[in-house]
Structures are given as structure tokens and as C-alpha cells.
Design an enzyme around this catalytic site. Structure first.
Site, mmCIF file in Angstrom:
data_model
loop_
_atom_site.group_PDB
_atom_site.id
_atom_site.type_symbol
_atom_site.label_atom_id
_atom_site.label_comp_id
_atom_site.label_asym_id
_atom_site.label_seq_id
_atom_site.Cartn_x
_atom_site.Cartn_y
_atom_site.Cartn_z
ATOM 1 N N TYR A 130 34.231 89.338 16.471
ATOM 2 C CA TYR A 130 32.812 89.121 16.789
ATOM 3 C C TYR A 130 32.609 88.857 18.273
ATOM 4 O O TYR A 130 31.524 89.081 18.803
ATOM 5 C CB TYR A 130 32.269 87.915 16.008
ATOM 6 C CG TYR A 130 31.797 88.209 14.604
ATOM 7 C CD1 TYR A 130 32.569 88.928 13.712
ATOM 8 C CD2 TYR A 130 30.571 87.729 14.165
ATOM 9 C CE1 TYR A 130 32.134 89.173 12.427
ATOM 10 C CE2 TYR A 130 30.129 87.968 12.878
ATOM 11 C CZ TYR A 130 30.915 88.691 12.012
ATOM 12 O OH TYR A 130 30.476 88.913 10.729
ATOM 13 N N LYS A 184 45.788 89.523 7.711
ATOM 14 C CA LYS A 184 46.297 90.883 7.492
ATOM 15 C C LYS A 184 47.568 91.016 8.328
ATOM 16 O O LYS A 184 47.685 91.875 9.210
ATOM 17 C CB LYS A 184 45.215 91.915 7.884
ATOM 18 C CG LYS A 184 45.527 93.349 7.503
ATOM 19 C CD LYS A 184 45.516 93.608 6.004
ATOM 20 C CE LYS A 184 45.973 95.042 5.707
ATOM 21 N NZ LYS A 184 46.179 95.284 4.268
ATOM 22 N N ASP A 233 43.279 91.932 1.573
ATOM 23 C CA ASP A 233 42.951 92.877 0.486
ATOM 24 C C ASP A 233 43.280 92.252 -0.868
ATOM 25 O O ASP A 233 42.508 92.336 -1.827
ATOM 26 C CB ASP A 233 43.644 94.236 0.683
ATOM 27 C CG ASP A 233 45.120 94.137 1.040
ATOM 28 O OD1 ASP A 233 45.622 93.011 1.292
ATOM 29 O OD2 ASP A 233 45.788 95.189 1.091
ATOM 30 N N ASP A 282 33.386 86.225 6.839
ATOM 31 C CA ASP A 282 32.051 86.783 6.598
ATOM 32 C C ASP A 282 32.063 87.601 5.310
ATOM 33 O O ASP A 282 31.212 87.443 4.440
ATOM 34 C CB ASP A 282 31.651 87.661 7.790
ATOM 35 C CG ASP A 282 30.292 88.321 7.584
ATOM 36 O OD1 ASP A 282 29.369 87.633 7.125
ATOM 37 O OD2 ASP A 282 30.177 89.532 7.874
ATOM 38 N N ASP A 303 30.580 86.479 1.203
ATOM 39 C CA ASP A 303 29.593 87.237 0.424
ATOM 40 C C ASP A 303 30.144 87.555 -0.961
ATOM 41 O O ASP A 303 29.437 87.468 -1.967
ATOM 42 C CB ASP A 303 29.223 88.557 1.132
ATOM 43 C CG ASP A 303 28.011 88.399 2.051
ATOM 44 O OD1 ASP A 303 27.832 87.304 2.615
ATOM 45 O OD2 ASP A 303 27.247 89.378 2.214
HETATM 46 C C1 IPM Z 1 26.554 85.508 8.174
HETATM 47 C C2 IPM Z 1 25.863 86.754 8.642
HETATM 48 C C3 IPM Z 1 26.062 86.898 10.143
HETATM 49 C C4 IPM Z 1 27.561 86.956 10.404
HETATM 50 C C5 IPM Z 1 25.347 88.106 10.771
HETATM 51 C C6 IPM Z 1 23.865 88.109 10.473
HETATM 52 C C7 IPM Z 1 25.578 88.192 12.249
HETATM 53 O O1 IPM Z 1 26.334 87.856 7.946
HETATM 54 O O2 IPM Z 1 26.218 84.419 8.669
HETATM 55 O O3 IPM Z 1 27.408 85.611 7.296
HETATM 56 O O4 IPM Z 1 28.183 88.002 10.260
HETATM 57 O O5 IPM Z 1 28.102 85.914 10.763
HETATM 58 MG MG MG Z 2 27.567 87.368 6.312
#
Ligand code: IPM
Ligand code: MG
Length: 355
Positions: free
Chosen positions: A142, A191, A223, A247, A251
Site C-alpha cells: 500500500y 507467502k 492461500d 485487507d 473481508d
Molecule cells: C479497508 C478498505 C481500504 C483498505 C480501502 C478503501 C483503501 O478496503 O479498510 O479494508 O484497503 O485498507
Molecule cells: Mg478492505
């Protein structure tokens, strides 16, 4: 006690969900005899529209001068075609970096009431799961060197993953300290079979592990981790991983709790202040429709009370109210599967009623 809280509502559903969390926090303040002063600042797309930049100086200064920061979400289709350095998302990375918030705590647990919303087979989640993802937040790909250039096949673009020993040491310490207060197990995800940065990551994590002999330390390739999260989520306690892997895996973890609308997060540095935000985005498709699930942001407020202010009872009260409302069967649209759903405001009302 009086606390000054900066509000970064942002874009899309951001304003609605932050307003919900503020309402809950105000009731908590009244009940427990505190005073919360909220000051809004612009960030993301709204800031681009007003000032031409996603993260105005005033916003950064306001956050740094506050006792804590509550954020909604940034981004939307309106700003999707802007160059990378003035996109709304750049503001999120900018504020994390300016506040030196290198730790992102993302708890993913299965509420008993949401077992039926979990997409995994019931025998897989019979024992529930309670995972704390410790995501590195101010390093890695990032923030690495990037650019566009002429390459072997013509135009090309690149981003680089780079981690220093110092960055790995400090996030690993957070993970082990966190594990000491929980299930005493750290799964470090990397990884290392391919990436040099992951090999350093693994080596340094094991050095820090020696300082915590009581904590079991397990390495897992990313993975495989993606697979284990849906195969046996109960096997995880604390996960520590890089910015990008964190990240992605957070999710995934959110989906097995029932909805991404449930997951709060705390971004922390060396001070108590921190920044608290739901892990989900600005959901432009439902923005302004009073449909969003406010729970992730309300629970982010609970994390703020705990981590920034040390208000354990107050934080627990919010978590208990959310639990109660879910147990009573109330759902927002993301959790209702086409069934009866509460609006954002109605869900907030229910949580307040049960505080
Ligand atoms: C999160 C989001 C952010 C990230 C994006 C919006 C930049 O996906 O906070 O998980 O990748 O950190
Ligand atoms: Mg995110």
C-alpha cells in the site's frame, strides 16, 4: 470525563452510519455520566468536491488534536476515474499514515444469533469462532514504491511490497500481546514460499515469539489461510499479517460472520487515540436510502470506548445491546435475506432501546 471525538463521515453510507454511532455514543455518555464532543471534518470524495483534495490539512490537524477519531467510509463512482494520488482512498491511507496507526485490529466473531446467517455448514461453525485479525496498516505494498514505465512489453505499472524488520517487530508484538489476553495462539500469515518480504516477516515473527513462550506461534501461507478460514474458522485465535493480506482476509472473515456490515475495526499506534471504522466501504449503491447496517460502526464506537478511553463497562454495554437486538431477531437488509428488514435508523433505535 469529557472526550473530544473527531468525526470523519466521508462518502456514500458514511454519514448515515456515523450518525447512528454518534446517537448510540450520546446515550451511553448520558447513562454513564460522560461528555462526548463531536467535531466533523471532511475526508474523501466530499473533500475532493469542496477543496480539490481528499485529505485537507485541517482534517489531519483536527484528528491529531482530538482524543479519538470515528470514521465512516470513503469513495464512490463519482471519484473512481481520478488519478491515484487524489482518489478518496488516498485520504484513508493518508490519515492512517499521518496518525502513525500501524496496527489494525479487526475482530471477526460469530454471534450466536447469526448462526443461520453464516454461509458455512452448521457442523463447521457448531463451536463458533472468535478471530482477531491484526493487520499491519502503514506499510507493505500500500505504501511501497510505485510507478508506470516502459517495460519489455511496452507500458507497464508496478507496486512494491517492502517490510522493514522494525515494522514487523512492532506488529508482531501487538499480535502476541493480544494473544496473551485471549486464546494464546498466533497464526502468522505470509507467502514465504515466494516472497522475500514474507521470509523476513516469518523470521522476525519467530524472533518475537521467543519473548512469548506461552503463546503458540503457527505460520500459514496466505492461500492456505484463505481456505482454512472457511474450512475450520474455529482453529484461529489471533491472525497477524501484512497490510494487503489483512485487507483481503478480513473481508473473507466478515462474510462468515453473516455480513460485512457487522465488522468493526480499531486502528492504533503508539498513543491511545486511534481511529475507529467499520471494515466495509461506502456502499454507494444503497447510500442515502436508510438501508445500511449501522452495527459495524456502532461496534467501532464500542472499540473506541475500550481502547481509546478505557471505558470497559460502557463498551460492553454497547456490545451487549447489539447482541440482544440480534437475539430478538431484528435484522437490517444485509442480514435479512429478503425477509423483513429494519432501516438504519430503526436498527439504531432498537440498539438504543436495549442499552
Ligand atoms: C479497508 C478498505 C481500504 C483498505 C480501502 C478503501 C483503501 O478496503 O479498510 O479494508 O484497503 O485498507
Ligand atoms: Mg478492505
Amino acid at each position: 470525563m469529557t472526550y473530544n471525538i473527531a468525526l470523519l463521515k466521508g462518502d456514500g453510507i458514511g454519514p448515515e452510519i456515523v450518525d447512528s454511532a454518534v446517537r448510540v455514543l450520546e446515550v451511553v455518555a448520558k447513562k454513564f455520566g460522560h461528555e462526548f464532543n463531536f467535531t466533523p471534518y471532511d475526508i474523501g470524495g466530499v473533500a475532493i468536491d469542496k477543496y480539490g483534495i481528499p485529505l485537507p490539512e485541517e482534517t489531519v490537524a483536527g484528528c491529531l488534536a482530538s482524543d479519538s477519531v470515528l470514521l465512516g467510509a470513503v469513495g464512490g463512482p463519482k471519484w473512481d476515474t481520478l488519478p491515484g494520488n487524489i482518489r478518496p482512498e488516498k485520504a484513508l491511507l493518508g490519515i492512517r499514515s499521518k496518525m502513525e496507526l500501524f496496527t489494525n485490529l479487526r475482530p471477526a466473531k460469530l454471534y450466536a444469533a447469526l448462526k443461520d446467517e453464516c454461509p458455512l455448514r452448521s457442523d463447521i461453525v457448531a463451536g463458533g469462532f472468535d478471530i482477531m485479525i491484526v493487520r499491519e496498516l502503514t506499510g507493505g505494498i500500500y505504501f511501497g514504491e510505485r510507478g508506470v514505465r516502459e517495460g519489455k512489453y511496452g507500458e507497464e505499472a508496478y507496486d512494491t511490497e517492502c517490510y522493514s524488520r522494525m515494522e514487523i517487530e512492532r506488529i508482531a508484538r501487538v499480535a502476541f500481546e493480544t494473544a496473551m489476553l485471549r486464546g494464546k495462539k498466533v497464526t502468522s500469515i505470509d507467502k514465504a514460499n515466494v516472497l522475500e518480504s514474507s521470509r523476513l516477516w516469518r523470521r522476525v515473527v519467530h524472533e518475537i515469539a521467543k519473548e512469548y513462550p506461552e503463546v503458540e506461534c503457527v505460520d500459514m501461507l496466505v492461500d492456505n489461510a484463505a481456505m482454512q478460514l472457511v474450512r475450520n474458522p474455529g482453529s484461529f485465535d489471533v491472525i497477524v499479517t501484512s497490510n494487503m493480506f489483512g485487507d483481503i482476509l478480513s473481508d473473507e472473515a466478515s462474510q462468515i460472520t453473516g455480513s460485512i456490515g457487522m465488522l468493526p475495526s480499531a486502528s492504533l499506534g503508539n498513543t491511545k487515540r486511534g481511529l475507529y471504522e467499520p471494515i466495509h466501504g461506502s456502499a454507494p449503491d444503497i447510500a442515502g436510502q436508510n438501508k445500511a447496517n449501522p452495527i459495524a460502526t456502532i461496534l467501532s464506537g464500542a472499540m473506541m470506548l475500550l481502547y481509546a478511553f478505557g471505558l470497559t463497562k460502557e463498551s460492553d454495554a454497547i456490545v451487549a445491546a447489539v447482541d440482544k437486538v440480534l437475539t430478538m431477531g431484528y435484522r437490517t437488509a444485509d442480514l435479512a435475506h429478503g425477509g423483513e428488514a429494519l432501516t438504519t435508523v430503526e436498527m439504531t433505535d432498537k440498539i438504543i432501546e436495549n442499552l
